[in-house]
Write an enzyme that holds these catalytic residues in place. Structure first.
Site, mmCIF file in Angstrom:
data_model
loop_
_atom_site.group_PDB
_atom_site.id
_atom_site.type_symbol
_atom_site.label_atom_id
_atom_site.label_comp_id
_atom_site.label_asym_id
_atom_site.label_seq_id
_atom_site.Cartn_x
_atom_site.Cartn_y
_atom_site.Cartn_z
ATOM 1 N N ASP A 117 -22.812 -11.525 32.442
ATOM 2 C CA ASP A 117 -22.995 -11.182 31.034
ATOM 3 C C ASP A 117 -22.976 -12.431 30.171
ATOM 4 O O ASP A 117 -22.002 -13.190 30.187
ATOM 5 C CB ASP A 117 -21.867 -10.234 30.600
ATOM 6 C CG ASP A 117 -22.024 -9.781 29.165
ATOM 7 O OD1 ASP A 117 -22.689 -8.754 28.957
ATOM 8 O OD2 ASP A 117 -21.503 -10.451 28.247
ATOM 9 N N LYS A 171 -28.264 -11.051 25.047
ATOM 10 C CA LYS A 171 -28.124 -10.284 23.801
ATOM 11 C C LYS A 171 -28.865 -10.956 22.653
ATOM 12 O O LYS A 171 -28.841 -12.178 22.533
ATOM 13 C CB LYS A 171 -26.639 -10.145 23.433
ATOM 14 C CG LYS A 171 -25.771 -9.615 24.558
ATOM 15 C CD LYS A 171 -24.345 -9.336 24.119
ATOM 16 C CE LYS A 171 -23.445 -9.125 25.326
ATOM 17 N NZ LYS A 171 -22.928 -10.379 25.902
ATOM 18 N N TYR A 173 -23.722 -17.250 22.850
ATOM 19 C CA TYR A 173 -22.727 -17.994 23.628
ATOM 20 C C TYR A 173 -23.168 -19.441 23.897
ATOM 21 O O TYR A 173 -22.378 -20.252 24.366
ATOM 22 C CB TYR A 173 -22.438 -17.308 24.985
ATOM 23 C CG TYR A 173 -21.943 -15.890 24.903
ATOM 24 C CD1 TYR A 173 -21.594 -15.291 23.701
ATOM 25 C CD2 TYR A 173 -21.828 -15.121 26.063
ATOM 26 C CE1 TYR A 173 -21.153 -13.973 23.650
ATOM 27 C CE2 TYR A 173 -21.379 -13.805 26.025
ATOM 28 C CZ TYR A 173 -21.052 -13.236 24.808
ATOM 29 O OH TYR A 173 -20.623 -11.939 24.769
ATOM 30 N N HIS A 187 -26.850 -7.309 19.899
ATOM 31 C CA HIS A 187 -25.470 -7.808 19.916
ATOM 32 C C HIS A 187 -24.634 -7.158 18.824
ATOM 33 O O HIS A 187 -23.443 -6.928 18.989
ATOM 34 C CB HIS A 187 -25.485 -9.330 19.708
ATOM 35 C CG HIS A 187 -24.313 -10.029 20.301
ATOM 36 N ND1 HIS A 187 -24.384 -11.289 20.812
ATOM 37 C CD2 HIS A 187 -23.030 -9.651 20.468
ATOM 38 C CE1 HIS A 187 -23.198 -11.663 21.258
ATOM 39 N NE2 HIS A 187 -22.364 -10.680 21.059
#
Ligand code: A2P
Length: 297
Positions: free
Chosen positions: A50, A84, A55, A117
């Protein structure tokens, strides 16, 4: 199939491994750690990974996946990769380019799952699935009202396959879980271990999940760790669980979630720990009508 590769069937027919490897780390952690940890996770047996544009590690995570494919450890189809869409790309014409940017960073042809997201519209996401760039589409941080809104959208082509939300014994999402199950939407748990204590957005006065005396007692009883109890709890209630660790020993430890079972009484005891502690409140988004965390569930 080996139990450690246990999967749940999604409402669009694809399969998602029930244990996922979370890759988010705070900005100060060198990105090279994401590369190293993702490789270790694949070696330890994780097949669901994930990440997200937000990120800022998709280059490293993609490299890790490709290197484990290149050395023959896994095939692309063995890996379930989630990315996402971040909120700066919600305008319909920006959705596919955002996914293509993630794919370019990853150096992959497709993602298995593409999530919204944070709550927005879904139309342009459906087109990404039709184009084969995402095998499945889902959402994250949606409450039941926003999920209803999507499900009731006239002309909805694909239901979201999952809703990824904060979920752990102190915030067990019972009502949202029941709602998702009734709609054949998988609930995926993040912060399943009580989140990153070092993060500035986590209230330092919030209780530390993994020090909970009940989880510690159950860990002792089963000769495991509180983290494993928290992960196992989710699997037994039909939740797909993400475990983030950048530490080799703990990455390996988290795979032991398939090696033991909690009794129905243990499950009930853990249910009793629920206390409305949300570690990740995303307060900065509070205000707009789509802010998802004001409703009861
Ligand atoms: P580390 O990366 O040093 O292992 P969450 O998924 O709830 O956000 O929690 C992730 C945090 O839990 C990480 O900071 C991670 O630290 C820690 N963690 C992961 N696995 C374990 C484990 N088995 N035991 C204790 N802490 C763990």
């Amino acid at each position: 199939m080996d139990s450690k590769y246990q999967c749940v069937k999604l409402n669009d027919g694809h399969f998602m491994p029930v244990l996922g490897f979370g890759t988010y780390a705070p900005a100060e952690v060198p990105k090279s750690k994401a590369l190293e940890a993702t490789k270790l996770a694949i070696e330890a047996g994780f097949r669901h990974i994930d990440s997200a544009h937000l990120y800022n590690n998709e280059e490293q995570v993609g490299l890790a996946i490709r290197s484990k494919i290149a050395d023959g450890s896994v095939k692309r189809e063995d890996i379930f990769y989630t990315s996402k869409l971040w909120s700066n790309s919600h305008r319909p014409e920006l959705v596919r380019p955002a996914l293509e940017r993630s794919l370019k960073n990853l150096q992959l042809d497709y993602v298995d799952l593409y999530l919204i997201h944070f709550p927005v519209s879904v139309k342009a996401m459906e087109k990404c699935k039709d184009a084969g760039l995402a095998k499945s589409i889902g959402v994250s941080n949606f409450n039941h009202r926003l999920l209803e809104m999507i499900l009731n959208k006239p002309g909805l082509k694909y239901k979201p396959v999952c809703n990824q939300v904060e979920c752990h014994p102190y915030f067990n999402q019972r009502k949202l879980l029941d709602f998702c199950k009734s709609k054949d939407i998988v609930l995926v748990a993040y912060s399943a271990l009580g989140s990153h204590r070092e993060e500035k957005w986590v209230d330092p006065n919030s209780p530390v999940l993994l020090e909970d005396p009940v989880l510690c007692a159950l860990a002792k009883k089963h000769k495991r760790t509180p983290a494993l109890i928290a992960l196992r709890y989710q699997l037994q209630r039909g939740v797909v669980v993400l475990a983030k660790s950048y530490n080799e020993q703990r990455i390996r430890q988290n795979m032991q979630v398939f090696e033991f079972q909690l009794t129905p009484e243990d499950m009930k005891t853990i249910d009793g720990l629920n206390r409305n502690v949300r570690y990740l409140t995303l307060d900065i988004f509070a205000g707009p009508p789509n802010y998802p965390f004001s409703d009861e569930y």
